[in-house]
Design a protein around this motif. Structure first.
Motif, PDB file in Angstrom:
ATOM      1  N   MET A  66      -2.720  -0.178  20.443  1.00 18.20           N
ATOM      2  CA  MET A  66      -2.498  -0.891  20.424  1.00 18.20           C
ATOM      3  C   MET A  66      -2.374  -1.462  18.978  1.00 18.20           C
ATOM      4  N   ALA A  67      -1.184  -2.834  18.915  1.00 16.36           N
ATOM      5  CA  ALA A  67      -1.205  -3.029  17.609  1.00 16.36           C
ATOM      6  C   ALA A  67      -2.267  -3.613  16.704  1.00 16.36           C
ATOM      7  N   PRO A  68      -2.682  -3.170  15.754  1.00 15.77           N
ATOM      8  CA  PRO A  68      -3.551  -3.750  14.572  1.00 15.77           C
ATOM      9  C   PRO A  68      -4.069  -4.746  15.006  1.00 15.77           C
ATOM     10  N   ALA A  69      -3.199  -5.781  15.039  1.00 12.78           N
ATOM     11  CA  ALA A  69      -4.009  -7.019  14.725  1.00 12.78           C
ATOM     12  C   ALA A  69      -3.733  -7.714  16.194  1.00 12.78           C
ATOM     13  N   SER A  70      -3.688  -7.419  17.322  1.00 17.32           N
ATOM     14  CA  SER A  70      -4.540  -7.149  18.944  1.00 17.32           C
ATOM     15  C   SER A  70      -6.045  -6.958  18.490  1.00 17.32           C
ATOM     16  N   LEU A  71      -5.659  -5.334  18.276  1.00 16.94           N
ATOM     17  CA  LEU A  71      -7.954  -4.904  18.167  1.00 16.94           C
ATOM     18  C   LEU A  71      -8.520  -6.179  16.919  1.00 16.94           C
ATOM     19  N   SER A  72      -8.046  -6.297  16.301  1.00 14.89           N
ATOM     20  CA  SER A  72      -8.122  -7.374  15.273  1.00 14.89           C
ATOM     21  C   SER A  72      -9.154  -8.405  15.952  1.00 14.89           C
ATOM     22  N   ILE A  73      -8.452  -8.891  16.727  1.00  8.52           N
ATOM     23  CA  ILE A  73      -8.471  -9.885  17.776  1.00  8.52           C
ATOM     24  C   ILE A  73      -9.924  -9.715  18.804  1.00  8.52           C
ATOM     25  N   VAL A  74      -9.611  -7.937  19.004  1.00  9.09           N
ATOM     26  CA  VAL A  74     -10.852  -8.162  20.083  1.00  9.09           C
ATOM     27  C   VAL A  74     -12.213  -7.720  19.864  1.00  9.09           C
ATOM     28  N   LEU A  75     -11.803  -7.240  18.098  1.00 11.89           N
ATOM     29  CA  LEU A  75     -13.041  -6.736  17.461  1.00 11.89           C
ATOM     30  C   LEU A  75     -13.571  -8.476  17.313  1.00 11.89           C
ATOM     31  N   HIS A  76     -13.067  -9.049  16.545  1.00 12.29           N
ATOM     32  CA  HIS A  76     -13.505 -10.677  16.453  1.00 12.29           C
ATOM     33  C   HIS A  76     -13.615 -11.313  18.118  1.00 12.29           C
ATOM     34  N   GLU A  77     -12.947 -11.407  19.585  1.00 15.79           N
ATOM     35  CA  GLU A  77     -13.624 -11.484  20.104  1.00 15.79           C
ATOM     36  C   GLU A  77     -15.401 -10.897  20.482  1.00 15.79           C
ATOM     37  N   ARG A  80     -17.652 -12.348  18.805  1.00 11.92           N
ATOM     38  CA  ARG A  80     -18.109 -14.170  18.770  1.00 11.92           C
ATOM     39  C   ARG A  80     -18.241 -13.614  20.581  1.00 11.92           C
ATOM     40  N   ARG A  81     -18.325 -13.671  21.613  1.00  4.45           N
ATOM     41  CA  ARG A  81     -18.563 -13.867  23.153  1.00  4.45           C
ATOM     42  C   ARG A  81     -20.297 -12.949  22.937  1.00  4.45           C
ATOM     43  N   ASN A  82     -20.856 -12.015  22.403  1.00  7.80           N
ATOM     44  CA  ASN A  82     -21.839 -11.721  21.623  1.00  7.80           C
ATOM     45  C   ASN A  82     -22.913 -12.301  21.351  1.00  7.80           C
ATOM     46  N   ARG A  83     -22.276 -13.315  20.098  1.00  5.97           N
ATOM     47  CA  ARG A  83     -22.952 -14.383  19.508  1.00  5.97           C
ATOM     48  C   ARG A  83     -23.738 -12.927  18.484  1.00  5.97           C
ATOM     49  N   VAL A  84     -22.672 -12.454  18.115  1.00  5.71           N
ATOM     50  CA  VAL A  84     -23.402 -11.775  16.917  1.00  5.71           C
ATOM     51  C   VAL A  84     -23.165 -12.560  15.305  1.00  5.71           C
ATOM     52  N   ARG A  85     -24.018 -12.867  15.207  1.00  5.66           N
ATOM     53  CA  ARG A  85     -24.328 -13.575  13.661  1.00  5.66           C
ATOM     54  C   ARG A  85     -24.639 -12.329  12.463  1.00  5.66           C
ATOM     55  N   TRP A  86     -25.284 -11.078  12.666  1.00  2.02           N
ATOM     56  CA  TRP A  86     -25.752 -10.464  11.639  1.00  2.02           C
ATOM     57  C   TRP A  86     -25.840  -8.795  12.330  1.00  2.02           C
ATOM     58  N   GLY A  87     -24.860  -8.421  12.554  1.00  2.00           N
ATOM     59  CA  GLY A  87     -25.241  -6.908  13.502  1.00  2.00           C
ATOM     60  C   GLY A  87     -24.189  -5.746  13.596  1.00  2.00           C
ATOM     61  N   ILE A  88     -23.623  -5.174  14.027  1.00  2.00           N
ATOM     62  CA  ILE A  88     -22.206  -3.828  14.334  1.00  2.00           C
ATOM     63  C   ILE A  88     -21.377  -4.421  15.686  1.00  2.00           C
ATOM     64  N   VAL A  89     -19.965  -4.018  15.555  1.00  2.00           N
ATOM     65  CA  VAL A  89     -19.252  -4.281  16.273  1.00  2.00           C
ATOM     66  C   VAL A  89     -18.783  -2.472  16.510  1.00  2.00           C
ATOM     67  N   TYR A  90     -18.898  -2.556  17.283  1.00  2.00           N
ATOM     68  CA  TYR A  90     -18.681  -0.821  18.050  1.00  2.00           C
ATOM     69  C   TYR A  90     -17.091  -0.463  18.414  1.00  2.00           C
ATOM     70  N   LEU A  91     -16.310   0.490  17.889  1.00  2.00           N
ATOM     71  CA  LEU A  91     -15.149   0.437  18.456  1.00  2.00           C
ATOM     72  C   LEU A  91     -15.182   2.506  19.203  1.00  2.00           C
ATOM     73  N   GLN A  92     -14.686   2.274  20.070  1.00  2.00           N
ATOM     74  CA  GLN A  92     -14.360   3.562  20.503  1.00  2.00           C
ATOM     75  C   GLN A  92     -12.681   3.859  21.204  1.00  2.00           C
ATOM     76  N   ILE A  93     -12.509   4.929  20.453  1.00  2.00           N
ATOM     77  CA  ILE A  93     -10.486   4.980  21.438  1.00  2.00           C
ATOM     78  C   ILE A  93     -10.765   6.991  21.731  1.00  2.00           C
TER      79      ILE A  93
END
Ligand code: PMP
Length: 285
Positions: A66-77, A80-93
């Motif tokens: 997907m477009a990098p801008a869309s992927l960025s939205i997914v990572l942030h979302e 946000r939905r997991n209420r992560v304040r201090w942690g990690i986002v994991y992405l696998q393709i």
């Protein structure tokens, strides 16, 4: 609170999120990943992680899904939905779902995209840094393209388990010439007796850690002596300090290597200063 995962366009409860058993990630480890730190709800060094993702994908000839801008939205979302304040986002393709055949699937097979996120215990991480960690050494037994952040991590899994079983936090891979390449999930550093910071040069033999890149920026900004070259296990034993870097651990002082104290056996001032200053140099988004 139930955790949420993103899978191929949908946000799902983690417990019911699933992928096809013919996914090439599952069948062949045919995929790549990224781990991005989340701090105060913001992504750290997202731009660099996305650049490395595109490099890993292109080296393996997997299409950017997907477009990098869309992927960025997914990572942030997902954060946000997991209420992560201090942690990690994991992405696998992965290279997607197809009947099992080693060669690439038919053109147009959609890559699989999975994103998860979770909180980490920031206070526990700081405590660990204050105490320092132990590392062991293991023979380098990985393939020659570990610059690609592939999910094919079996040697890393075995190395990390060996470390755990010996009461250590990390395992350093040692190549045939006796040089430290990197840790099972981190880059490796020492500070020599004369105060020079040393870390291995980037080539196909290490992952170009994003934390490593930022730490090299800090070192340059602060005018520290630095030597970007391979170092041996013997040099590490004789070093004044040692430390490891990764997105989920930032800078973690190493106080013991194969049971022998590094320096005076306590976290070194260079490592602690780099850890303290890290987020003044990292990017947030
Ligand atoms: N080397 C390996 C093998 C790793 O798995 C990691 C962590 N992903 C690193 C180095 C450090 O990379 P980064 O600083 O981008 O997390």
């Amino acid at each position: 609170m139930s955790r949420i995962a993103y899978v191929n366009g949908r946000y799902l409860p983690l417990a019911s999120a699933s992928i096809n058993i013919e996914d090439r990630g599952f069948q062949f480890s045919d995929g790549v990943y990224e781990v991005c730190e989340v701090r105060a709800g913001q992504l750290i060094d997202e731009r660099r992680h996305m650049a490395r993702l595109e490099y890993s994908l292109s080296e393996l000839r997997i299409a950017m899904p997907m477009a990098p801008a869309s992927l960025s939205i997914v990572l942030h979302e997902v954060a946000r939905r997991n209420r992560v304040r201090w942690g990690i986002v994991y992405l696998q393709i992965t290279r997607g779902v197809s009947h099992r055949d080693h060669a690439f699937p038919p053109a147009g097979t959609a890559p699989t995209v999975v994103v998860t996120a979770r909180n980490l215990d920031a206070a526990a991480a700081d405590r660990m840094a204050t105490e320092g960690v132990a590392v062991i050494s293991v023979p380098e037994n990985r393939w020659e393209r570990v610059d690609i952040k592939s999910v094919s991590l079996l040697p890393n899994v075995l190395a990390k388990q060996a470390a755990r079983e010996q009461g250590a936090r990390e395992a350093w891979f040692i190549d045939k010439q006796g040089y430290v390449t990197e840790g099972s999930s981190s880059n490796a550093w020492i500070v020599t007796r004369n105060g020079t910071v040393v870390t291995r040069q980037f080539d196909h033999g290490i992952l170009r850690g994003i934390t490593r890149t930022v730490v090299l920026d800090i070192i340059a900004a602060e005018g520290l002596k630095v030597d970007v070259r391979a170092f041996t296990l013997e040099e590490a034993h004789a070093a004044r300090e040692a430390f490891i870097t990764s997105a989920s651990q930032i800078v973690l002082p190493v106080v013991k290597i194969n049971g022998r104290a590094v320096g005076d056996g306590t976290p070194g001032p260079v490592a602690m200063a780099l850890r303290r200053d890290f987020h003044n140099h990292a990017e947030t988004s």
